[in-house]
Design an enzyme around this catalytic site. Structure first.
Site, PDB file in Angstrom:
ATOM      1  N   SER A  93     116.058 -99.736  82.508  1.00 28.76           N
ATOM      2  CA  SER A  93     115.510 -98.610  81.770  1.00 28.76           C
ATOM      3  C   SER A  93     113.994 -98.732  81.697  1.00 28.76           C
ATOM      4  O   SER A  93     113.329 -98.741  82.724  1.00 28.76           O
ATOM      5  CB  SER A  93     116.160 -98.528  80.384  1.00 28.76           C
ATOM      6  OG  SER A  93     115.998 -97.259  79.834  1.00 28.76           O
ATOM      7  N   HIS A 144     123.738 -93.665  81.207  1.00 24.95           N
ATOM      8  CA  HIS A 144     122.766 -94.738  81.047  1.00 24.95           C
ATOM      9  C   HIS A 144     123.415 -96.114  80.911  1.00 24.95           C
ATOM     10  O   HIS A 144     122.894 -97.094  81.417  1.00 24.95           O
ATOM     11  CB  HIS A 144     121.908 -94.446  79.821  1.00 24.95           C
ATOM     12  CG  HIS A 144     120.599 -95.159  79.807  1.00 24.95           C
ATOM     13  ND1 HIS A 144     119.640 -94.990  80.792  1.00 24.95           N
ATOM     14  CD2 HIS A 144     120.061 -96.037  78.924  1.00 24.95           C
ATOM     15  CE1 HIS A 144     118.578 -95.727  80.506  1.00 24.95           C
ATOM     16  NE2 HIS A 144     118.817 -96.375  79.392  1.00 24.95           N
ATOM     17  N   ASP A 191     123.118 -89.724  83.502  1.00 25.83           N
ATOM     18  CA  ASP A 191     122.229 -90.446  82.599  1.00 25.83           C
ATOM     19  C   ASP A 191     121.325 -89.461  81.855  1.00 25.83           C
ATOM     20  O   ASP A 191     120.623 -88.660  82.463  1.00 25.83           O
ATOM     21  CB  ASP A 191     121.376 -91.429  83.401  1.00 25.83           C
ATOM     22  CG  ASP A 191     120.675 -92.456  82.529  1.00 25.83           C
ATOM     23  OD1 ASP A 191     120.433 -92.167  81.349  1.00 25.83           O
ATOM     24  OD2 ASP A 191     120.375 -93.542  83.040  1.00 25.83           O
TER      25      ASP A 191
END
Length: 732
Positions: free
Chosen positions: A577, A697, A662
């Protein structure tokens, strides 16, 4: 929800091994040994701002949610999906020689996990609550028992049954009504973190007709047992935007709007105080907090603002008896503790309880009738400070290991001298401990059971400091097996995050054991951008100081190489991330330092994303990265944005992962990045993209299913180390 929390602290395979077979240069995997990689279509888009134009040949990869979910995809959607599937097929081809290893890895990883397991029960409002797993189940079972753990079990939700027929299934925000008869819970079946809230009658088992759509998943019950407050999202940006009051049995179109956030840089939410006396609306941006409170016995009343909203004022509130405690950075960079009467909460009424300290970050409190537990962070370690409110005495819990993490657990009751906290380290499995704050006696209620056994004494933890180029000392935490010799042939995995003030603490991971057993060293670089060393540490790694995060990581890597912990031929890096942004930046800056890099759901197209306010998270993060609509921020962000700085040079072997749905980092960022890297890079190293076509995610939703993707990541590193049983196709 910041671009985070794909924090899968590194986990690897399980096999006892006496040593590592080293791969020679001629045996190293080469991209040219495999079929040609996908060649993404280029269609130039010109993006202009501040008189500067950028050419983006892969801007066309962006799809809307509607396009992704359409039963009859349009031409653009088909091209994007075909490209992602082609990349997945290429990754599968390159990794074909690891198929048996990936299967073995998956079985080993889940083999360490206790299949039939149960959390430590906690007592609240007459019931013991706990979560348990059954062998063969991917999802939790939420349950409770009335009065005693010997009582008959009541199953609140069996998520295994609920998830049948879904590729992805997530339950969150379980809230039981004050009279113990109703359960509110949120469900997401797409992995976009958009939940619909349902209600269950716990006496009859009936799911009520009330359904609240497009929510954050959680909320708060008023004390009348029929009024529920919840938060909805903007359907485009996914920002939490409005808070409604719902009365059971009434159509939700009639729900009353009680709060609407007009500033798109703020997240909002609603929850109930530990005292059960207040419904609290909390709003937060990167640099400010704001609260509104309502008597929980008066659900139709008006919320009142706790204190005036001020930029750069961050604080949290905690109700107790007739006052609120306030943890605040008002004239206190590392925060201090204040208190104020419950009916006079503006700042002029606040009185100091714990003063500010230059070397200690106050991160939170837990309140009991006779004690106050203060969570602190100092010298990159967490601490728990026990303050006796009857006699003024205080003490700290003592921990023996050089690096560890300790934090308060579930403590719903005020009237107790028992504190529950969690303790772990890189060698000690996660433990739930009950501490008597009067007698100072400790009782381990549960320690994570490692199937197959684990001896912490077989492993060594080190805390060392690397010197950054500006002289700053960067903490590094390492773990390795006692028998491992540190040398230039030793493989080492370096992990970091470095954003949002999120500290990377040294947690135990059972799956990491087999990495250590094969002679790997695992290291965490506590780089600036986190809060390990206090608030200043965070501020030195954000906005116009962001490059410190990247150079800290590079300097930490070079320190490990220079001090013979490893070498560039055996050094690997991983981040996810915002940590994927870190990976993207360092491979542009210092690709020669790493043999391999895993960038998980990486935030790499910084400038374009932060210029597009329709993308989830963008407006909330202007105070983290900067607003590129301002020329100075644009120029600074453009100078490090990984996608914009891909150049013609050699890059390390790389595995990049993403999820089609995501909501935190849109899939097109890593997809565009990989396509551009393929076009520009001058090496013959591996570059792989893996897209989970059903998830977002955090990857797959099942308890074990997610480890199939983890097994792929770990097999990639082991392949680079020459630890795959069969030679890769096409090598000498």
């Amino acid at each position: 929800m910041k671009r985070f929390l794909y924090i899968t602290f590194v986990a690897f395979l399980t096999t006892a091994s006496a040593g590592l077979a080293q791969v020679t240069d001629t045996q190293k995997p080469r991209a040219s040994s495999y079929p040609e990689a996908p060649d993404a279509m280029q269609k130039d888009s010109i993006l202009t701002i501040h008189g500067d134009s950028r050419t983006d040949p892969y801007f066309w990869m962006r799809l809307s949610d509607e396009q992704k979910m359409a039963e009859d995809p349009d031409a653009q959607t088909q091209k994007v999906l075909e490209y992602l599937k082609a990349e997945n097929a290429y990754t599968k081809t390159v990794m074909k020689d690891t198929d048996s290893l990936q299967k073995e890895l998956f079985e080993e990883i889940v083999g360490r996990i206790k299949k039939t397991d149960e959390s430590v029960p906690y007592f609240k409002n007459g019931y013991w609550y706990y979560t348990r797993y059954e062998k063969g189940g991917e999802y939790p079972i939420y349950a409770r028992k009335k009065g005693s753990m010997e009582a008959e079990e009541e199953i609140l939700l069996n998520v295994n049954e609920m998830a049948e027929g879904h590729d992805y299934f997530s339950v969150t925000g379980l809230e039981v009504s004050p009279n113990n008869n109703l359960l509110a819970f949120g469900v997401d079946t797409l992995s976009r973190r958009i939940y619909h809230i349902k209600f269950k009658n716990l006496e009859t088992g009936e799911i009520l007709n009330d359904v609240l759509e497009n929510t954050t998943g959680g909320g708060a019950w008023a004390n009348d047992n029929e009024t529920y407050f919840y938060t909805t999202k903007n359907k485009v940006s996914l920002l939490s935007e409005k808070i409604f009051r719902h009365k059971l049995g009434e159509p939700n179109k009639q729900d009353d709007l009680v709060y609407q956030e007009e500033d798109p840089s703020f997240y909002i939410g609603v929850y109930k105080s530990k005292s059960d006396e207040f419904i609290i609306i909390g709003t937060s941006s990167t640099v400010s907090n704001d609260y509104y409170v309502l008597d929980a016995n008066d659900p139709t009343g008006e919320f009142r603002q706790f204190a005036s909203r001020e930029r750069d004022h961050e604080y949290t509130i905690h109700h107790f008896k007739d006052k609120f405690y306030v943890v605040t950075n008002w004239d206190a960079k590392n925060f201090r503790l204040m208190e104020t009467p419950e009916n006079a909460t503006s700042k002029e009424n606040w009185k100091q309880v714990i003063p500010h300290r230059e070397d200690v970050l106050l991160t939170g409190i837990e309140i009991f009738n006779d004690h106050l537990v203060v969570s602190e962070r100092s010298n990159a370690l967490t601490q728990l400070r026990i303050m006796n409110q009857k006699n003024g005495e205080e003490h700290y819990l003592e921990f023996d290991e050089p690096a560890y993490v300790a934090y308060t657990s579930v403590n719903p009751e005020f009237n107790t001298d028992k504190l529950r906290y969690i303790y772990s380290s890189l060698t000690t499995p996660m433990s739930t401990i009950e501490y008597d704050m009067e007698t100072k006696a400790k009782k381990v209620l549960k320690q994570e059971e490692i199937i197959g056994g684990h001896d912490p004494g077989e492993y060594v933890t080190e805390r060392i400091f690397a010197e950054a180029r500006d002289g700053t000392k960067i903490p590094l935490t390492l773990v390795y097996k006692k028998s491992t010799e540190k040398s230039k042939e030793t493989p080492l995995l370096l992990y970091a995050y470095g954003s949002y003030g999120s500290s990377m603490d040294p947690w135990f991971r059972s799956d990491r054991l087999s990495l250590l057993d094969r002679g790997f060293i695992f290291a965490i670089a506590h780089i600036r951008g986190g809060q390990e060393m206090g608030r200043e540490w965070y501020e030195a790694g954000k906005m116009f100081n962001k490059k410190n995060t990247f150079t800290d990581f590079v300097d930490s890597a070079e320190y490990l190489i220079d001090n013979n912990y490893t070498s560039a031929d055996h050094l690997y890096a991983m981040g996810g991330s915002a940590g994927g942004l870190l990976m993207g930046a360092v491979v542009n800056m210092a690709p020669e330092n790493f043999n391999g890099v895993i960038a998980a759901v990486p935030f790499v197209d910084v400038v374009s994303t932060m210029l597009d306010e329709s993308i989830p998270l963008t407006t909330n993060e202007f105070d983290e990265w900067g607003n590129p609509k301002n020329k100075d921020s644009y120029e600074y962000m453009l100078s490090y944005s990984p996608y914009d700085n891909v150049t013609a040079q050699d890059y390390p072997n790389m595995l990049v992962t993403t999820g089609l749905f995501d909501s935190q980092v849109q899939y097109w960022e890593p997809a565009k990045w990989v396509a551009k890297l393929r076009d520009k890079k001058t090496d013959d190293n591996l570059l792989l993209l893996h897209t989970n076509m059903e998830a977002g995610h955090g990857g797959a939703s099942g308890r074990f299913e997610r480890y199939k993707e983890v097994a792929l990541e770990y097999a990639f590193l082991l392949k680079l180390e020459g630890l795959v049983p069969d030679k890769p196709a096409g090598t000498n």
